[in-house]
Structures are given as structure tokens and as C-alpha cells.
Scaffold this motif. Structure first.
Motif, PDB file in Angstrom:
ATOM      1  N   CYS A  52       0.854  -1.187   0.000  1.00 33.16           N
ATOM      2  CA  CYS A  52       0.000   0.000   0.000  1.00 33.16           C
ATOM      3  C   CYS A  52       0.895   1.244   0.000  1.00 33.16           C
ATOM      4  O   CYS A  52       1.801   1.359   0.829  1.00 33.16           O
ATOM      5  N   PRO A  53       0.683   2.193  -0.915  1.00 32.96           N
ATOM      6  CA  PRO A  53       1.523   3.394  -0.949  1.00 32.96           C
ATOM      7  C   PRO A  53       1.320   4.316   0.245  1.00 32.96           C
ATOM      8  O   PRO A  53       2.127   5.213   0.463  1.00 32.96           O
ATOM      9  N   ALA A  54       0.273   4.082   1.046  1.00 32.21           N
ATOM     10  CA  ALA A  54       0.014   4.937   2.199  1.00 32.21           C
ATOM     11  C   ALA A  54       0.584   4.370   3.496  1.00 32.21           C
ATOM     12  O   ALA A  54       1.200   5.086   4.282  1.00 32.21           O
ATOM     13  N   CYS A  55       0.414   3.051   3.720  1.00 38.80           N
ATOM     14  CA  CYS A  55       0.829   2.470   5.010  1.00 38.80           C
ATOM     15  C   CYS A  55       1.801   1.311   4.871  1.00 38.80           C
ATOM     16  O   CYS A  55       2.214   0.737   5.877  1.00 38.80           O
ATOM     17  N   ALA A  56       2.146   0.936   3.635  1.00 38.71           N
ATOM     18  CA  ALA A  56       3.053  -0.184   3.361  1.00 38.71           C
ATOM     19  C   ALA A  56       2.450  -1.533   3.719  1.00 38.71           C
ATOM     20  O   ALA A  56       3.161  -2.538   3.778  1.00 38.71           O
ATOM     21  N   GLY A  57       1.136  -1.573   3.958  1.00 30.96           N
ATOM     22  CA  GLY A  57       0.459  -2.853   4.114  1.00 30.96           C
ATOM     23  C   GLY A  57       0.329  -3.538   2.764  1.00 30.96           C
ATOM     24  O   GLY A  57       0.822  -3.049   1.751  1.00 30.96           O
ATOM     25  N   LYS A  58      -0.355  -4.656   2.716  1.00 29.70           N
ATOM     26  CA  LYS A  58      -0.501  -5.396   1.474  1.00 29.70           C
ATOM     27  C   LYS A  58      -1.761  -4.970   0.724  1.00 29.70           C
ATOM     28  O   LYS A  58      -2.803  -4.715   1.329  1.00 29.70           O
ATOM     29  N   LEU A  59      -1.637  -4.913  -0.596  1.00 32.95           N
ATOM     30  CA  LEU A  59      -2.785  -4.625  -1.445  1.00 32.95           C
ATOM     31  C   LEU A  59      -3.379  -5.945  -1.939  1.00 32.95           C
ATOM     32  O   LEU A  59      -2.672  -6.780  -2.486  1.00 32.95           O
ATOM     33  N   TYR A  60      -4.661  -6.106  -1.701  1.00 33.86           N
ATOM     34  CA  TYR A  60      -5.346  -7.339  -2.092  1.00 33.86           C
ATOM     35  C   TYR A  60      -6.376  -7.044  -3.179  1.00 33.86           C
ATOM     36  O   TYR A  60      -6.926  -5.946  -3.258  1.00 33.86           O
ATOM     37  N   LEU A  61      -6.618  -8.063  -3.998  1.00 29.75           N
ATOM     38  CA  LEU A  61      -7.555  -7.920  -5.098  1.00 29.75           C
ATOM     39  C   LEU A  61      -8.967  -8.167  -4.585  1.00 29.75           C
ATOM     40  O   LEU A  61      -9.257  -9.223  -4.022  1.00 29.75           O
ATOM     41  N   ASN A  62      -9.838  -7.194  -4.778  1.00 28.93           N
ATOM     42  CA  ASN A  62     -11.252  -7.328  -4.454  1.00 28.93           C
ATOM     43  C   ASN A  62     -12.025  -7.439  -5.758  1.00 28.93           C
ATOM     44  O   ASN A  62     -11.990  -6.533  -6.591  1.00 28.93           O
ATOM     45  N   ALA A  63     -12.720  -8.551  -5.934  1.00 29.64           N
ATOM     46  CA  ALA A  63     -13.502  -8.761  -7.142  1.00 29.64           C
ATOM     47  C   ALA A  63     -14.766  -9.514  -6.761  1.00 29.64           C
ATOM     48  O   ALA A  63     -15.262  -9.390  -5.647  1.00 29.64           O
ATOM     49  N   GLY A  64     -15.291 -10.295  -7.677  1.00 32.60           N
ATOM     50  CA  GLY A  64     -16.487 -11.075  -7.392  1.00 32.60           C
ATOM     51  C   GLY A  64     -17.680 -10.582  -8.182  1.00 32.60           C
ATOM     52  O   GLY A  64     -17.557  -9.977  -9.238  1.00 32.60           O
ATOM     53  N   MET A  65     -18.868 -10.837  -7.643  1.00 33.07           N
ATOM     54  CA  MET A  65     -20.112 -10.491  -8.315  1.00 33.07           C
ATOM     55  C   MET A  65     -20.919  -9.526  -7.452  1.00 33.07           C
ATOM     56  O   MET A  65     -20.795  -9.495  -6.230  1.00 33.07           O
ATOM     57  N   THR A  66     -21.767  -8.729  -8.111  1.00 36.34           N
ATOM     58  CA  THR A  66     -22.673  -7.846  -7.378  1.00 36.34           C
ATOM     59  C   THR A  66     -23.734  -8.687  -6.681  1.00 36.34           C
ATOM     60  O   THR A  66     -24.026  -9.811  -7.110  1.00 36.34           O
ATOM     61  N   PRO A  67     -24.352  -8.192  -5.598  1.00 38.01           N
ATOM     62  CA  PRO A  67     -25.377  -8.973  -4.890  1.00 38.01           C
ATOM     63  C   PRO A  67     -26.564  -9.295  -5.781  1.00 38.01           C
ATOM     64  O   PRO A  67     -26.968  -8.498  -6.630  1.00 38.01           O
ATOM     65  N   ALA A  68     -27.137 -10.472  -5.563  1.00 37.14           N
ATOM     66  CA  ALA A  68     -28.309 -10.912  -6.333  1.00 37.14           C
ATOM     67  C   ALA A  68     -29.572 -10.425  -5.624  1.00 37.14           C
ATOM     68  O   ALA A  68     -30.289 -11.192  -4.982  1.00 37.14           O
ATOM     69  N   ARG A  69     -29.880  -9.135  -5.735  1.00 34.89           N
ATOM     70  CA  ARG A  69     -31.043  -8.548  -5.072  1.00 34.89           C
ATOM     71  C   ARG A  69     -32.169  -8.297  -6.064  1.00 34.89           C
ATOM     72  O   ARG A  69     -31.993  -8.381  -7.272  1.00 34.89           O
ATOM     73  N   HIS A  70     -33.308  -7.921  -5.509  1.00 31.70           N
ATOM     74  CA  HIS A  70     -34.459  -7.592  -6.346  1.00 31.70           C
ATOM     75  C   HIS A  70     -34.470  -6.095  -6.617  1.00 31.70           C
ATOM     76  O   HIS A  70     -34.126  -5.277  -5.762  1.00 31.70           O
ATOM     77  N   SER A  71     -34.899  -5.704  -7.823  1.00 34.42           N
ATOM     78  CA  SER A  71     -35.023  -4.303  -8.181  1.00 34.42           C
ATOM     79  C   SER A  71     -36.306  -3.736  -7.599  1.00 34.42           C
ATOM     80  O   SER A  71     -37.127  -4.448  -7.001  1.00 34.42           O
ATOM     81  N   ARG A  72     -36.553  -2.458  -7.801  1.00 36.52           N
ATOM     82  CA  ARG A  72     -37.761  -1.810  -7.290  1.00 36.52           C
ATOM     83  C   ARG A  72     -39.018  -2.374  -7.931  1.00 36.52           C
ATOM     84  O   ARG A  72     -40.106  -2.328  -7.339  1.00 36.52           O
ATOM     85  N   THR A  73     -38.911  -2.894  -9.132  1.00 32.06           N
ATOM     86  CA  THR A  73     -40.069  -3.481  -9.808  1.00 32.06           C
ATOM     87  C   THR A  73     -40.349  -4.898  -9.343  1.00 32.06           C
ATOM     88  O   THR A  73     -41.340  -5.498  -9.743  1.00 32.06           O
ATOM     89  N   GLY A  74     -39.495  -5.409  -8.491  1.00 34.69           N
ATOM     90  CA  GLY A  74     -39.696  -6.767  -7.983  1.00 34.69           C
ATOM     91  C   GLY A  74     -38.989  -7.829  -8.778  1.00 34.69           C
ATOM     92  O   GLY A  74     -38.986  -8.998  -8.387  1.00 34.69           O
ATOM     93  N   LYS A  75     -38.399  -7.454  -9.900  1.00 31.90           N
ATOM     94  CA  LYS A  75     -37.682  -8.431 -10.711  1.00 31.90           C
ATOM     95  C   LYS A  75     -36.276  -8.642 -10.163  1.00 31.90           C
ATOM     96  O   LYS A  75     -35.622  -7.694  -9.737  1.00 31.90           O
ATOM     97  N   PRO A  76     -35.833  -9.874 -10.151  1.00 30.83           N
ATOM     98  CA  PRO A  76     -34.474 -10.138  -9.631  1.00 30.83           C
ATOM     99  C   PRO A  76     -33.402  -9.554 -10.535  1.00 30.83           C
ATOM    100  O   PRO A  76     -33.510  -9.609 -11.767  1.00 30.83           O
ATOM    101  N   ARG A  77     -32.399  -8.968  -9.936  1.00 30.45           N
ATOM    102  CA  ARG A  77     -31.264  -8.434 -10.685  1.00 30.45           C
ATOM    103  C   ARG A  77     -30.227  -9.527 -10.896  1.00 30.45           C
ATOM    104  O   ARG A  77     -29.871 -10.236  -9.966  1.00 30.45           O
ATOM    105  N   VAL A  78     -29.780  -9.650 -12.105  1.00 29.88           N
ATOM    106  CA  VAL A  78     -28.761 -10.657 -12.420  1.00 29.88           C
ATOM    107  C   VAL A  78     -27.410 -10.172 -11.890  1.00 29.88           C
ATOM    108  O   VAL A  78     -26.996  -9.048 -12.201  1.00 29.88           O
ATOM    109  N   PRO A  79     -26.730 -10.973 -11.065  1.00 32.01           N
ATOM    110  CA  PRO A  79     -25.412 -10.551 -10.567  1.00 32.01           C
ATOM    111  C   PRO A  79     -24.451 -10.287 -11.710  1.00 32.01           C
ATOM    112  O   PRO A  79     -24.428 -11.006 -12.702  1.00 32.01           O
ATOM    113  N   LYS A  80     -23.687  -9.230 -11.585  1.00 31.33           N
ATOM    114  CA  LYS A  80     -22.705  -8.857 -12.599  1.00 31.33           C
ATOM    115  C   LYS A  80     -21.311  -8.815 -11.981  1.00 31.33           C
ATOM    116  O   LYS A  80     -21.176  -8.533 -10.788  1.00 31.33           O
TER     117      LYS A  80
END
Length: 256
Positions: A52-80
């Protein structure tokens, strides 16, 4: 089909029913994957390598998928897929983000580092014997012992004559053998850095990046609001180290 016959259960029906109820419940919405990287999914080779350029700790990769939640219309959102980010993960004893480095897109950094290795035609060297013949004398003595063993085991006259002649030849070579002292050094293996990188898995790639970082220095650096990679960050002797050897382990290395 011969194998498509009815199979009798190996457990009683009550236990079978309860077990399938548990499996059915686990498949329900309450147990659905909410996004994020699965525990069993391996991290990219860049994760945990850079500081880390600020504290010299380790930089880790954060990735994955967005949460599989429902939209305001009630339709499920496809994780991206989320945009992979390099974020501070703190130090080994205290795995907490410093909060000063907010993180950056990981892909440009991955592309830069991968390009450095994937296009490097420097030869991989191996520590091995480059001169000396003491091993040849050992082979002659071993061959002589085999001849002696065969002589004591055979009763065929023709084979005895052949073995005696072989023994005489080997003894003459041993008596006239001139030993040249062994000398070891790094010699080409026929493989380049690029070939090793392009045919390796994430574990090998991680090891190669770590080796360069340990030998020459490798750091995340910002220039004109653009993040990149700086090589030769090991201190005052960085220029000298940059011309030195990168130890890859297992007797392998490459040098500039």
C-alpha cells in the motif's frame, strides 16, 4: 439401459425424507449466494504482492459479483462481475485497511506487470556444473564394480573372456584419468522468462513477481495522477541491484 433399474435406498425412508428436506431448504432464496468471491475460488497472482503506498500494508484484489437482489419493480437483478480493485488489506497482524488509500482499478496494474514478464526474452538460468569431470571417474568405478559382479556370476567361457577384456579397458581408463576440478555456475536452460510466465499457473506467476520485488524492488507509484509500477525501489543500491540476479528458487534465476 442395463444400469437404469430401480435402486433400493440404503437408508430408511424417514431419514431419506428429512435429508432431502434439508437439501431443499438450503436451495432456497435465504441461502442464495449474495455475491462476492467464493471461498474456494483462488485469488489472482497480484493479490497480496504490492505494498500500500500509504501504510506499506498489502494490497489485495477485491472482485467477485454484485449482490443478487431484487429491483424496485420486484424483478431479480442478475449478478454482474465487479470491477476488480486493489485495496489496502493492512498488515499481517492487523488485517485492517489504513483508510488513506481508497483503492484503484486492478486491471491496468495487472496488465502492466503481466506485460513485463510475458514479453521478456531474458534466458532462465540454472545453477549447474559447467566444468569438471569427477563424475566421469565415479561412473568408471561403478562400471568396474558391475563387471566384477558379472564375472563372479557367469560360467560361460566366451562371456568371461569378454568381461575380462572390458575390465582391462576400464582399469586402463581409470589409471590414466586426469581429474579436472568441478566448477559450478549459472547456465542457460533453453527457456525464457516469457516462456516460463506464459506456461505457468498463478502460483508460479506469483513467485516470479515476488522474486523481482525482492531482488530489484517493485512498487505501485503515481505519476501525473496515473498509477503505474516502479522498478528498482530497494533503496540506495537500486541501480546496482537492477543489474543483478533475480533468484526464482529451485536453483533457477535470471539476470540483467
Amino acid at each position: 439401459e442395463a444400469w437404469a433399474h430401480k435402486v433400493e435406498p440404503v437408508v430408511d425412508s424417514a431419514l431419506w425424507w428429512r435429508a432431502n428436506k434439508v437439501l431443499e431448504a438450503n436451495r432456497g432464496e435465504s441461502r442464495a449466494n449474495k455475491g462476492g468471491r467464493p471461498v474456494a475460488s483462488p485469488a489472482n497472482w497480484i493479490s497480496g504482492i504490492l505494498d500500500c503506498p500509504a501504510c506499506a500494508g498489502k494490497l489485495y484484489l477485491n472482485a467477485g459479483m454484485t449482490p443478487a437482489r431484487h429491483s424496485r419493480t420486484g424483478k431479480p437483478r442478475v449478478p454482474k462481475p465487479r470491477t476488480p480493485k486493489l485495496r489496502c488489506g493492512g498488515h499481517a497482524k492487523r488485517r485492517l485497511s489504513c483508510g488513506e488509500f481508497t483503492g484503484i482499478d486492478a486491471q491496468p496494474v495487472i496488465d502492466v506487470v503481466a506485460g513485463m514478464f510475458a514479453n521478456d526474452t531474458t534466458e532462465i538460468l540454472a545453477f549447474q556444473r559447467v566444468a569438471g569431470n569427477a563424475h566421469e571417474l565415479d561412473e568408471l568405478h561403478a562400471g568396474l564394480r558391475k563387471i566384477q559382479a558379472r564375472l563372479s556370476a557367469t560360467e560361460d567361457d566366451d562371456e568371461l573372456d569378454t568381461l575380462v577384456a572390458e575390465r582391462k579397458t576400464v582399469k586402463a581408463r581409470i589409471e590414466g584419468f586426469a581429474i579436472v576440478a568441478d566448477r559450478f555456475d549459472y547456465a542457460p536452460t533453453g527457456q525464457t522468462v516469457a516462456q516460463m510466465w506464459n506456461t505457468g499457473d498463478d502460483t508460479l506467476k506469483r513467485g516470479m513477481v515476488r522474486a523481482v520485488k525482492a531482488s530489484w524492488g517493485m512498487a505501485l507509484a503515481e505519476h501525473d495522477r496515473q498509477w503505474g509500477i516502479a522498478i528498482g525501489t530497494t533503496g540506495q543500491d537500486a541501480p546496482e541491484r537492477a543489474m543483478g540476479i533475480v533468484d526464482l528458487g529451485n536453483g533457477l534465476c535470471f539476470r540483467r
